[in-house]
Write a protein that holds these residues in place. Structure first.
Motif, PDB file in Angstrom:
ATOM      1  N   GLY A 187       0.678  -1.208  -0.074  1.00 20.43           N
ATOM      2  CA  GLY A 187      -0.019  -0.077  -0.226  1.00 20.43           C
ATOM      3  C   GLY A 187       0.720   1.424  -0.130  1.00 20.43           C
ATOM      4  O   GLY A 187       0.366   2.191   0.013  1.00 20.43           O
ATOM      5  N   THR A 188       2.116   1.140   0.072  1.00 19.74           N
ATOM      6  CA  THR A 188       2.835   2.400   0.168  1.00 19.74           C
ATOM      7  C   THR A 188       3.595   2.938  -1.277  1.00 19.74           C
ATOM      8  O   THR A 188       3.773   4.028  -1.087  1.00 19.74           O
ATOM      9  N   LEU A 311      -4.543   5.472  -6.953  1.00 18.86           N
ATOM     10  CA  LEU A 311      -3.469   5.750  -6.400  1.00 18.86           C
ATOM     11  C   LEU A 311      -3.422   6.882  -5.310  1.00 18.86           C
ATOM     12  O   LEU A 311      -2.708   6.857  -4.360  1.00 18.86           O
ATOM     13  N   GLY A 312      -4.110   7.905  -5.736  1.00 20.44           N
ATOM     14  CA  GLY A 312      -4.062   9.182  -4.930  1.00 20.44           C
ATOM     15  C   GLY A 312      -2.581   9.679  -4.765  1.00 20.44           C
ATOM     16  O   GLY A 312      -2.043   9.985  -5.866  1.00 20.44           O
ATOM     17  N   PRO A 313      -2.332   9.868  -3.755  1.00 21.57           N
ATOM     18  CA  PRO A 313      -0.661  10.404  -3.389  1.00 21.57           C
ATOM     19  C   PRO A 313       0.401   9.190  -3.428  1.00 21.57           C
ATOM     20  O   PRO A 313       1.393   9.634  -3.631  1.00 21.57           O
ATOM     21  N   VAL A 314      -0.210   7.920  -3.814  1.00 19.18           N
ATOM     22  CA  VAL A 314       0.869   7.126  -3.965  1.00 19.18           C
ATOM     23  C   VAL A 314       1.735   7.184  -5.217  1.00 19.18           C
ATOM     24  O   VAL A 314       1.094   7.197  -6.192  1.00 19.18           O
ATOM     25  N   LEU A 322       3.605   8.238 -16.523  1.00 16.88           N
ATOM     26  CA  LEU A 322       3.706   9.250 -17.109  1.00 16.88           C
ATOM     27  C   LEU A 322       3.048  10.430 -16.203  1.00 16.88           C
ATOM     28  O   LEU A 322       2.085  10.158 -15.565  1.00 16.88           O
ATOM     29  N   PRO A 323       3.487  11.564 -16.179  1.00 16.09           N
ATOM     30  CA  PRO A 323       3.096  12.721 -15.357  1.00 16.09           C
ATOM     31  C   PRO A 323       1.579  12.906 -15.828  1.00 16.09           C
ATOM     32  O   PRO A 323       1.463  12.916 -17.008  1.00 16.09           O
ATOM     33  N   GLY A 324       0.785  13.232 -14.728  1.00 11.99           N
ATOM     34  CA  GLY A 324      -0.793  13.369 -15.146  1.00 11.99           C
ATOM     35  C   GLY A 324      -1.556  12.168 -15.095  1.00 11.99           C
ATOM     36  O   GLY A 324      -2.510  12.003 -15.220  1.00 11.99           O
ATOM     37  N   TYR A 325      -0.738  10.943 -14.967  1.00 10.17           N
ATOM     38  CA  TYR A 325      -1.563   9.614 -14.955  1.00 10.17           C
ATOM     39  C   TYR A 325      -1.700   8.987 -13.585  1.00 10.17           C
ATOM     40  O   TYR A 325      -0.390   9.189 -12.986  1.00 10.17           O
ATOM     41  N   GLY A 326      -2.410   8.307 -13.016  1.00 17.14           N
ATOM     42  CA  GLY A 326      -2.516   7.481 -12.174  1.00 17.14           C
ATOM     43  C   GLY A 326      -2.635   6.135 -12.502  1.00 17.14           C
ATOM     44  O   GLY A 326      -2.529   5.791 -13.655  1.00 17.14           O
TER      45      GLY A 326
END
Length: 396
Positions: A187-188, A311-314, A322-326
């Protein structure tokens, strides 16, 4: 749907695409083939439920003269993951599994896992703070890893343990993975991993069928994906796409998985073969909210859940996300209109395979696109090129 089982076709301008723009895509792929970067390629673009572009270029196999065709069979590697993730969510919809379930409930060998922590140059094994959940496996926050993703101690342990043996069962691999420490606490961190291989084993345990049997009966056959399986039967061997034997840029040997013989190991993370027209049916099912040609595989709200960010902040693995993707449940998911160095829409989802296959689905534009090559070293370049040129052809 026509008699061949493909989606209906229409002219590009009928679905808001530029024929001239799509011709530019063809020219770019043909130029790469002429420069011998790849032996061949098949590209498909569909919008508003219609295939507007389907082009096969180059050679199926650089060792022969047979041209690439629409029905060429490709090793799709990690494009297996979205299909296995749908299989898992089918079990969730049936009440046979919950995302919050702990992995040891189904695979007891994963109880009491250890995590490898490096301290003062030494590896110390510490207890996992909690068990891996099904949710962790679907979104790659399990703490598992891939041996080819780096040279960390756990990845070296995976390599030494030969976790990809072809003569093992899915149960054998799960047991091997459970005997090794995790790379991170569950989870981290987002760590691309063998999580979906473990999910494939869970499908087997719950259903009482092999992963291949479950996928065929519940997804592949209902969708009419006639060339999708964990191996290619002998009468179709002549349709298999092959790479150059050596990477055209580095000179390194290129070796892809053996798909001409039935495999004991059915990798939920990367073992399927498919064609562009087969995979188009899977993409259209997802774009249509879980249904195709009157057959519903999963519910609309389940599709929405799978293609939302989980993912949120993970964070983790910026070379893959890529940046902008979860990441959702089996798919990377776009969270921001900007940031990523590729065009797209908030809510689009994508993934690709090690040998060069790629797809994405854009609900806002009612569009999906698939490109298939067999060139591991060229995959990143062609994914970006393909996406950029497809969006350049969106006219309305």
């Amino acid at each position: 749907m026509d008699a061949t089982g493909s989606l209906p076709f229409d002219k590009p301008d009928a679905v808001g695409l530029s024929a001239r723009g799509l011709a530019g895509l063809t020219d770019a792929l043909r130029g790469a083939i002429d420069r011998r970067l790849i032996p061949g390629a098949v590209a498909l673009v569909a919008r508003r439920g219609k295939i507007a572009h389907l082009q096969a270029l180059g050679l199926r196999d650089p060792a022969g003269a047979a041209p690439m065709q629409d029905d060429t069979i490709f090793r799709i590697y990690s494009m297996t993951k979205p299909m296995v993730s749908v299989a898992v969510m089918m079990l969730v919809e049936e009440g046979r599994l919950m995302l919050s379930d702990l992995l040891p409930k189904y695979l007891p060998e994963f109880a009491n896992m250890k995590v490898a922590v490096e301290r003062n140059g030494q590896i110390e094994l510490v207890p996992a703070t909690r068990d891996i959940t099904i949710h962790d496996l679907l979104r790659h926050t399990s703490g598992l890893t891939y041996e080819f993703r780096g040279t960390a101690p756990v990845q070296k342990m995976y390599a030494d343990a030969r976790v990809t043996r072809r003569n093992q069962t899915n149960a054998d691999q799960a047991a091997t993975l459970a005997s090794l420490p995790l790379m991170y606490q569950p989870g981290t961190r987002w760590e691309y991993s063998r999580s979906t291989d473990v999910l494939g084993r869970i499908v087997e345990v719950i259903s009482g069928r092999t992963l291949g049997e479950f996928l065929h009966q519940r997804i592949i056959a209902p969708l009419g994906m006639v060339d999708t399986a964990f191996h290619v039967p002998e009468d179709k061997h002549g349709r298999i796409a092959e790479p150059f034997p050596k990477d055209p840029e580095t000179g390194a040997d290129v070796q892809l998985i053996q798909v001409r013989e039935r495999a004991t190991y059915e990798s939920g993370g990367g073992g399927l073969v498919s064609t562009v027209l087969d995979y188009a049916r899977f993409c259209q099912m997802m774009l249509s909210g879980g249904t195709l040609d009157g057959v519903r595989l999963i519910g609309r709200k389940t599709v929405e859940l799978m293609t939302a960010d989980h993912l949120g902040p993970v964070t983790g693995a910026p070379d893959l996300l890529l940046p902008g993707y979860g990441f959702g449940l089996g798919f990377a998911v776009r969270r921001h209109a900007g940031m990523a160095p590729i065009p797209g829409s908030v809510g689009d989802c994508y993934w690709g395979g090690l040998a060069g296959t790629t797809f994405w689905i854009d609900p806002k534009e009612q569009l999906f696109a698939i490109a298939m090559i067999q060139g591991p070293g060229q995959r990143e370049y062609f994914r970006v090129l393909f996406r950029s040129l497809v969006y350049a052809a969106v006219a309305e």
